[in-house]
Design a protein around this motif. Structure first.
Motif, PDB file in Angstrom:
ATOM      1  N   ARG A 147       0.897  -1.184  -0.044  1.00  0.00           N
ATOM      2  CA  ARG A 147      -0.005  -0.082   0.113  1.00  0.00           C
ATOM      3  C   ARG A 147       0.898   1.227   0.020  1.00  0.00           C
ATOM      4  O   ARG A 147       1.919   1.087   0.673  1.00  0.00           O
ATOM      5  CB  ARG A 147      -1.143   0.087   1.194  1.00  0.00           C
ATOM      6  CG  ARG A 147      -2.165  -0.934   1.057  1.00  0.00           C
ATOM      7  CD  ARG A 147      -2.634  -1.469   2.568  1.00  0.00           C
ATOM      8  NE  ARG A 147      -2.945  -0.137   3.351  1.00  0.00           N
ATOM      9  CZ  ARG A 147      -4.086   0.318   3.635  1.00  0.00           C
ATOM     10  NH1 ARG A 147      -5.122  -0.333   3.407  1.00  0.00           N
ATOM     11  NH2 ARG A 147      -4.398   1.122   4.430  1.00  0.00           N
ATOM     12  N   PRO A 148       0.400   2.395  -0.917  1.00  0.00           N
ATOM     13  CA  PRO A 148       1.460   3.406  -0.806  1.00  0.00           C
ATOM     14  C   PRO A 148       0.822   4.383   0.509  1.00  0.00           C
ATOM     15  O   PRO A 148       0.053   5.239   0.380  1.00  0.00           O
ATOM     16  CB  PRO A 148       0.906   4.019  -2.304  1.00  0.00           C
ATOM     17  CG  PRO A 148      -0.583   3.809  -2.261  1.00  0.00           C
ATOM     18  CD  PRO A 148      -0.608   2.395  -1.738  1.00  0.00           C
ATOM     19  N   THR A 149       1.676   4.173   1.332  1.00  0.00           N
ATOM     20  CA  THR A 149       1.488   5.053   2.754  1.00  0.00           C
ATOM     21  C   THR A 149       2.702   6.199   2.755  1.00  0.00           C
ATOM     22  O   THR A 149       2.705   6.738   3.928  1.00  0.00           O
ATOM     23  CB  THR A 149       1.644   4.441   3.833  1.00  0.00           C
ATOM     24  OG1 THR A 149       2.814   3.404   3.920  1.00  0.00           O
ATOM     25  CG2 THR A 149       0.381   3.335   3.770  1.00  0.00           C
ATOM     26  N   GLY A 150       3.521   6.262   1.964  1.00  0.00           N
ATOM     27  CA  GLY A 150       4.226   7.348   1.899  1.00  0.00           C
ATOM     28  C   GLY A 150       6.003   6.713   1.996  1.00  0.00           C
ATOM     29  O   GLY A 150       6.003   5.471   1.519  1.00  0.00           O
TER      30      GLY A 150
ATOM     31  N   LYS B 106      -8.631   4.923   3.695  1.00  0.00           N
ATOM     32  CA  LYS B 106      -8.386   6.442   3.598  1.00  0.00           C
ATOM     33  C   LYS B 106      -8.941   6.891   2.381  1.00  0.00           C
ATOM     34  O   LYS B 106      -8.529   7.802   1.556  1.00  0.00           O
ATOM     35  CB  LYS B 106      -6.744   6.402   3.516  1.00  0.00           C
ATOM     36  CG  LYS B 106      -6.105   6.052   4.900  1.00  0.00           C
ATOM     37  CD  LYS B 106      -4.629   6.633   4.825  1.00  0.00           C
ATOM     38  CE  LYS B 106      -4.128   6.329   6.335  1.00  0.00           C
ATOM     39  NZ  LYS B 106      -2.624   6.764   6.338  1.00  0.00           N
ATOM     40  N   PHE B 107     -10.333   6.519   2.258  1.00  0.00           N
ATOM     41  CA  PHE B 107     -11.076   7.014   0.796  1.00  0.00           C
ATOM     42  C   PHE B 107     -11.300   8.368   0.963  1.00  0.00           C
ATOM     43  O   PHE B 107     -11.385   9.195  -0.029  1.00  0.00           O
ATOM     44  CB  PHE B 107     -12.366   6.349   0.759  1.00  0.00           C
ATOM     45  CG  PHE B 107     -13.070   6.459   2.088  1.00  0.00           C
ATOM     46  CD1 PHE B 107     -13.988   7.529   2.332  1.00  0.00           C
ATOM     47  CD2 PHE B 107     -12.988   5.466   3.190  1.00  0.00           C
ATOM     48  CE1 PHE B 107     -14.754   7.663   3.568  1.00  0.00           C
ATOM     49  CE2 PHE B 107     -13.987   5.570   4.366  1.00  0.00           C
ATOM     50  CZ  PHE B 107     -14.666   6.613   4.427  1.00  0.00           C
ATOM     51  N   ASP B 108     -11.109   9.033   2.173  1.00  0.00           N
ATOM     52  CA  ASP B 108     -11.352  10.402   2.413  1.00  0.00           C
ATOM     53  C   ASP B 108     -10.065  11.308   2.556  1.00  0.00           C
ATOM     54  O   ASP B 108      -9.970  12.462   2.814  1.00  0.00           O
ATOM     55  CB  ASP B 108     -12.398  10.798   3.532  1.00  0.00           C
ATOM     56  CG  ASP B 108     -11.742   9.881   4.807  1.00  0.00           C
ATOM     57  OD1 ASP B 108     -10.888   9.410   4.790  1.00  0.00           O
ATOM     58  OD2 ASP B 108     -12.212  10.469   5.891  1.00  0.00           O
ATOM     59  N   GLU B 109      -8.903  10.572   2.134  1.00  0.00           N
ATOM     60  CA  GLU B 109      -7.622  11.096   2.330  1.00  0.00           C
ATOM     61  C   GLU B 109      -6.789  11.111   1.287  1.00  0.00           C
ATOM     62  O   GLU B 109      -5.954   9.991   1.389  1.00  0.00           O
ATOM     63  CB  GLU B 109      -7.111  10.604   3.504  1.00  0.00           C
ATOM     64  CG  GLU B 109      -7.706  10.830   5.065  1.00  0.00           C
ATOM     65  CD  GLU B 109      -6.971  10.089   6.137  1.00  0.00           C
ATOM     66  OE1 GLU B 109      -5.693  10.086   6.289  1.00  0.00           O
ATOM     67  OE2 GLU B 109      -7.504   9.666   7.026  1.00  0.00           O
TER      68      GLU B 109
ATOM     69  N   ALA C 207      -1.191  10.103  -4.915  1.00  0.00           N
ATOM     70  CA  ALA C 207      -0.276  10.126  -6.093  1.00  0.00           C
ATOM     71  C   ALA C 207       1.342  10.471  -5.535  1.00  0.00           C
ATOM     72  O   ALA C 207       2.111   9.459  -6.004  1.00  0.00           O
ATOM     73  CB  ALA C 207      -0.612  11.155  -7.267  1.00  0.00           C
ATOM     74  N   LYS C 208       1.327  11.203  -4.870  1.00  0.00           N
ATOM     75  CA  LYS C 208       2.676  11.391  -4.289  1.00  0.00           C
ATOM     76  C   LYS C 208       3.228  10.358  -3.481  1.00  0.00           C
ATOM     77  O   LYS C 208       4.415   9.937  -3.768  1.00  0.00           O
ATOM     78  CB  LYS C 208       2.691  12.726  -3.402  1.00  0.00           C
ATOM     79  CG  LYS C 208       3.803  13.136  -2.670  1.00  0.00           C
ATOM     80  CD  LYS C 208       3.698  14.210  -1.937  1.00  0.00           C
ATOM     81  CE  LYS C 208       5.135  14.886  -1.417  1.00  0.00           C
ATOM     82  NZ  LYS C 208       5.788  13.833  -0.516  1.00  0.00           N
TER      83      LYS C 208
END
Length: 336
Positions: free
Chosen positions: A12-15, A51-54, A59-60
């Motif tokens: 998952r893309p969490t940063g 995190k559908f609302d975040e 993309a970043k």
């Protein structure tokens, strides 16, 4: 005709990723890509389950993860790197699989239970859980079965996560009297337990991590805060390396055996203080990550190359995905 086994793993893309990801996942992927057909996906749809609302940083974060993968040695010439949302075949397969999967199979999945805890912490309850959240385990199975993967690399504590994919593949084959879908097997990995700087599990949310992309100075400052031997109060006190919660285990990972033996002996005799030990360790960690960080800086400065890699990889991934989906739809006998 290739005899290579197919490997599938997603993240998952969490940063930006930390050293726990680097040592526990990425170094293993680098080894696997040498002898297997590997599909490594960035699971941006899965990020939406909690995190559908975040989505402002979605993309970043996707490209932060990709930069960490590439700088750590994941090679787009050896592995197929793709973005989950660029593979619509997975979404279609998810629909077909959802039709044959009993609701209680999804509800018992440990991954879903973890997601539920996250949503509970956000103030959500069962009455407001999204359909996407409940269907998370089936989408996860679709990710794997889209490429008919032979193996999914996981730690021993994650084996249960693969079971629902095996169950769904088996049920599909039984319902439609076929042997089309493989039952994916977990490929166990010996993930080194890298604690966070405070002695707890390393995680960005705990603010106890060292990121792959941290500068040398940031890394050194963070390591100076690491927990050591709690019983040692003065530099001249005899140390107990085996009771050192974070720093000595880091030495075992980032130092040579000679380094580790020397530090252990000096600590045990009270010849080196914890602060000096940490300064030396920071040098070792920075030395280990120097090339990785140099590569990462290149990708940070060439975002268009990152985009091209993800688009090219996703295009390649769709070739396999289309083949599998076509066979599934032929088996289900949907009109074409």
């Amino acid at each position: 005709m290739t005899n290579k086994k197919s490997i599938l793993s997603l993240m998952r893309p969490t940063g930006k990723l930390h050293l726990g990801h680097y040592l526990g996942v990425l170094t293993n992927w680098v080894k696997l890509q040498e002898e297997n057909e590997c599909f490594f996906g960035i699971a941006d749809w899965h990020a939406l389950t909690t995190k559908f609302d975040e989505t402002d940083s979605l993309a970043k974060n996707t490209f932060e993860v990709l930069a960490d993968w590439l700088s750590s040695g994941i090679d787009p010439e050896k592995s197929t790197i793709y973005l989950q949302s660029l593979i619509p075949e997975t979404a279609k397969l998810h629909v077909y699989l959802s039709m044959i999967t009993p609701m209680n199979w999804a509800q018992r999945d440990p991954t879903l239970k973890d997601m539920v805890k996250i949503m509970n912490n956000k103030g959500e309850n069962e009455e407001t859980f999204s359909y996407g959240l409940i269907g998370y385990p089936i989408l996860m199975a679709a990710d794997i079965l889209t490429f008919n993967a032979d193996f999914v690399p996981v730690g021993i504590d994650q084996v249960a996560h693969i079971e629902i994919a095996r169950d769904i593949a088996r049920r599909f084959n039984n319902v439609y009297k076929t042997e089309l879908l493989k039952e994916p097997a977990p490929k166990l990995t010996e993930i080194p337990l890298l604690k966070g700087l405070d002695g707890n599990k390393m995680g960005k949310s705990f603010k106890n991590d060292i990121k792959i992309s941290d500068s040398s100075d940031e890394t050194a400052k963070k390591i100076m805060t690491a927990i050591t031997d709690r019983s040692r109060l003065r530099k001249t006190d005899l140390g107990h390396p085996d009771e050192c919660e974070v720093v000595f285990p880091y030495w075992k990972i980032f130092g040579t055996k000679t380094d580790t033996d020397e530090i252990s002996a000096a600590c045990s005799k009270g010849e080196i203080g914890c602060a000096d030990c940490k300064r030396r360790l920071a040098c070792k960690v920075n030395e280990k990550l120097a090339l990785v960080r140099e590569k990462r800086k290149f990708f940070e400065e060439h975002p268009d190359e990152l985009k091209q890699i993800i688009y090219d990889g996703s295009k390649k991934a769709r070739i396999k995905a289309k083949e599998v989906l076509a066979k599934v739809e032929e088996t289900v006998k949907v009109y074409r």
